[in-house]
Design a protein around this motif. Structure first.
Motif, short mmCIF file in Angstrom:
data_model
loop_
_atom_site.label_atom_id
_atom_site.label_comp_id
_atom_site.label_asym_id
_atom_site.label_seq_id
_atom_site.Cartn_x
_atom_site.Cartn_y
_atom_site.Cartn_z
N ASP A 6 64.79 31.80 16.67
CA ASP A 6 65.63 31.63 17.86
C ASP A 6 67.13 31.48 17.06
O ASP A 6 67.32 30.75 15.91
N ASP A 7 67.96 31.90 17.68
CA ASP A 7 69.65 31.75 17.38
C ASP A 7 70.30 32.23 16.35
O ASP A 7 71.42 32.53 16.31
N HIS A 69 69.55 37.11 22.98
CA HIS A 69 69.27 35.38 23.19
C HIS A 69 70.34 35.07 24.19
O HIS A 69 70.61 33.90 24.23
N HIS A 73 74.00 31.04 25.64
CA HIS A 73 72.82 30.24 25.35
C HIS A 73 72.76 29.13 26.35
O HIS A 73 72.76 27.89 26.34
ZN ZN Z 1 68.28 29.19 21.13
#
Ligand code: ZN
Length: 172
Positions: A6-7, A69, A73
């Protein structure tokens, strides 16, 4: 097994693709389109640098998946349906504009509800990733698949517990 990250932190994108390739594997990396090249300000005081578009495109060209994603966020399950759609659709447009062909989506914080799952499906995604501390199974909705979380601070015994011991205990 799929390895997902993630990220798209700068440190992740500088090292993970190469380590995976050395082991004959590919990964899926989830970028927050409105923060690419900036910092993970949603982490508060723990904010860290995020990879730029060049590193994301390079990873994609080497066979890794760069996924959606969202744009900022958020906790998608806290947003109204139209705002969920905007987060998903605008992030998708940002990725396309930069040459990223994402096929999968990852819910920030694993936060989702029916409207969020619908938004991801309407945007054309085939796969959506949630959390839930267990591995995905074939009977799950493909737009809300479970994942086992591995954190920076996890030791190898804890990882082995999550991958092998806990599922075995659950089946008993
Ligand atoms: Zn994330």
């Amino acid at each position: 097994m799929c390895l997902t990250f993630d990220d798209a932190y700068l440190s992740t994108m500088l090292h993970a693709p190469e380590i995976l390739e050395r082991n004959g594997a590919r990964g899926a990396f989830y970028a927050v389109s409105g923060k690419v090249g900036g910092s993970s300000d949603w982490d508060g005081t723990a904010a860290r640098p995020l990879a730029g578009w060049d590193l994301l495109i390079d990873a994609q060209s080497r066979g890794h998946e760069i996924g959606n994603h969202t744009r900022s966020h958020p906790h998608l399950d806290d947003l109204a349906p139209e705002d969920q759609r905007r987060e998903v659709d605008e992030a998708h447009a940002d990725l396309v504009e930069h040459g990223i062909q994402s096929r999968s989506f990852c819910y920030p914080y694993g936060g989702l509800n029916d409207a969020a799952v619908e938004a991801v499906g309407l945007a054309g995604y085939q796969v959506g990733l949630a959390l839930r501390k267990k591995a995905a199974t074939t009977d799950e909705n493909r737009l809300a698949l479970s994942r086992v979380v591995v954190a920076f601070s996890d030791s190898l015994p804890l990882l082995l517990y999550r991958l092998h011991v806990r599922p075995w205990l659950r089946r008993r």
